[in-house]
Motif scaffolding. Sequence first.
Motif, PDB file in Angstrom:
ATOM      1  N   SER A 153     -33.355  41.632  56.704  1.00  0.00           N
ATOM      2  CA  SER A 153     -31.803  42.133  57.161  1.00  0.00           C
ATOM      3  C   SER A 153     -30.824  41.780  55.894  1.00  0.00           C
ATOM      4  O   SER A 153     -31.319  41.217  55.003  1.00  0.00           O
ATOM      5  CB  SER A 153     -31.361  41.538  58.430  1.00  0.00           C
ATOM      6  OG  SER A 153     -30.871  40.015  58.161  1.00  0.00           O
ATOM      7  N   GLY A 154     -29.761  42.551  56.112  1.00  0.00           N
ATOM      8  CA  GLY A 154     -28.551  42.551  55.086  1.00  0.00           C
ATOM      9  C   GLY A 154     -28.948  43.258  53.580  1.00  0.00           C
ATOM     10  O   GLY A 154     -29.812  44.136  53.744  1.00  0.00           O
ATOM     11  N   SER A 155     -28.192  42.555  52.671  1.00  0.00           N
ATOM     12  CA  SER A 155     -28.415  43.564  51.586  1.00  0.00           C
ATOM     13  C   SER A 155     -29.685  43.332  50.617  1.00  0.00           C
ATOM     14  O   SER A 155     -30.232  44.135  49.997  1.00  0.00           O
ATOM     15  CB  SER A 155     -27.126  43.173  50.414  1.00  0.00           C
ATOM     16  OG  SER A 155     -27.311  41.552  50.454  1.00  0.00           O
ATOM     17  N   LYS A 157     -32.483  43.579  52.112  1.00  0.00           N
ATOM     18  CA  LYS A 157     -33.603  44.591  53.109  1.00  0.00           C
ATOM     19  C   LYS A 157     -34.083  45.579  52.198  1.00  0.00           C
ATOM     20  O   LYS A 157     -35.282  45.849  52.127  1.00  0.00           O
ATOM     21  CB  LYS A 157     -33.015  45.033  53.964  1.00  0.00           C
ATOM     22  CG  LYS A 157     -34.085  45.293  55.391  1.00  0.00           C
ATOM     23  CD  LYS A 157     -33.270  45.621  56.682  1.00  0.00           C
ATOM     24  CE  LYS A 157     -34.396  46.049  57.699  1.00  0.00           C
ATOM     25  NZ  LYS A 157     -33.854  46.140  58.941  1.00  0.00           N
TER      26      LYS A 157
END
Lengths: 300, 426
Positions: A153-155, A157
């Motif tokens: 998840s987040g940047s 990923k």
Amino acid sequence: MKKDKKMIVCFLTPALFMFSVIFLYPVLRTIAMSFFQVEGVSDAFSTWKFTGLDNYITLLQTPIFLDSMKNMLKIWVYGGIAVMLVSLLFAAILTNGLAGKTFYKTVIYIPNIINAVAMSTMWITAIFNKRFGFLHNFFALFNSDLAKTDYMSGSIKFWSLLVAFCFGSVGYYMLIFMGGIERLSPDMYEAATIDGASKVKQFTRITLPLLRGVFKTCLTFWSIGVVGFFVWSQMWSAPLASELSTTTPFVYMYNITFGTQGNTFRNAAMGAAVGVLMAVTVLIVFFLINFLIKDDDVEV
Amino acid sequence: MKKSKLLKALCGVCAVGMMLTACGGTTTESTPADASGSQAASTGKTLTYWSMWNSTEGQAKVIQEAADAYEAATGIKINIEWKGRDVKNLIAPALDAGEKIDIFDQDYVFISNTASKYATDVTQMVEEAGLEEHMLPVLVETAKSYNDGALKVIPYQPYTSGVWYNKAMFEAAGIENVPTTFDELLDVCEALKASGVNPMTCDQGDGTALLVGYQLARYLGQDGVLDMINNAKWAEVPEAKKAAEDIYTLFANGYMSEYAPANYPDGENELGYGETAMLLQASWVPNEVVQNTGAEIEWGFFPWPAVEGGVDGVEAAMVGAQGYAIVETSEYKQEAFDFIQTVVTGETDLKMAQAVSSIPADTANTEWPQAVSGAEPYFKQMTKSYLWAVGLQENGNYKDYIQEAINQLCKMEIDATGFIDALSDL
């Protein structure tokens, strides 16, 4: 040898017929559809409304499509550099008389014969899982904060997706590079060795320049593969239909053509326009590669 | 020479055969089970049903039994093709190409909206059979709203959504009443945290979308949420920021599991592993958790709580269902309807509910499976229904940006102000 024309016709006719029906017709229909307003892929032609270039203009002003193109470009550039370098490195090592060459070649190629869904599931659950994945357990051994990293998840990923995809691609390009290296004459290397050239010099001064044609092939295949990037993106965004960080033009095309769980709106013509734009992108890249990389000018 | 010609002909036939075989689908077709007992003489009629289930799923087994029983009783064969969820994408091209299909099933909104032109208006058949009194009113009203009052779908296997919790953990934390307001929810979270368990968890994607979506809808109502999304009024609606602050609080106060938002289904599985007490999700979650982890949990349920000054309360929830459509061009509409009726009512409906711990479609089936029974009183009192993901995924060009902002909010990479800024900039 006498040519049996009847035999040629006999074998070619079914193939040509099937090619026309299964390939040519859908391609032409898709191109035509992209200039109309059409809701469903199979809507009758009588229901189509001509809109000219509207779909293309709208598409190029749609932020999510442009962001999906950016993701695709990032995969092409960063992934391309990584895959080509690693493949070339492996190819150079394996063609240098290494013991157990066949074994290593097989091991590196294996990810290519595993289905993309199975491969991505393996990466997501066995490597990146933040509770019991390999990376979590590895960093936990050293009590490192990295053990808490959430790769899904987040940047980060996008990068986890890219690493997994590239891992599976290396073997394929390595084989192509190996084929290219092995066709080079050993006499040149022998002469270079007598002249005192090191292995590195031989690689940079002989191998690389003579692999231009192979590079061209690899870049073309890579471009086609990246433009058609779909399954990995879908697996990374599941259970959602798509996510901003991992969406690609084909994912957008699929969503807009068939709708999603939370959004039943469909626009098959827009999907067709995405398909046509992607085909044009591949053609442009192909011509650019051919223009920029000249064929090998040394006879080997 | 003759041999050579024969060889050529055989080669040609093989080549064509291989091409045609390669073009074939991978659909699993049903095989008729041995029906025991007396069997009606075959009428020669065969109905083709494209199912959204895979043959190994619990729903498929119940439907297959119903089809066998229907054939035994009427002599009409139901040829089920287990297409899986992709039937959504396959059905329109197949019907346009003239494929003879009599029945298909999918999400009931999909049938009522996107596929309505292929579906028969069943209003009269439903009325004549007295089926409407067995159907959940909120589903019928929603389905009719897409087609000017005409009913084009027969809903079954309904779902609702809300907070599913582990009753034992609530008892251990000394919690006697479920929260009805957001402030009470925070108190419950505090008590659970003090008892040593994670109060709540969520999966990223639909899970986080539901958290933010529900909180927004409690303040604004479904129409207010849609208006804000479609007109990009995030900065102009103070309740949007308030909802984001509320959700941020759940994470910032440590009321969410350290793994939340987790990669699906790791979040929901935390309930199965006995680590977390609550999860906001749809009513298929108890069954999924049991299937994934083998846990035996006594499930409780409460609707997502109301907020101070909000438009909606516990009377509103995201509900939905699967639905059956009878194809407009079918020769056997009445026969198809009769078969569908046997699936969505009575014993078969109850069997399906028990097989996958889902809500019975037939209102006469008052015995809900234990796992979802907590939702029953609320479900029956519900007067407002929310869209899927409370409408946050309604706009195809916009939904990924909303989801991205929600992900960042739930990971505390941005706060409520950052959340509103991110969406206002679009």
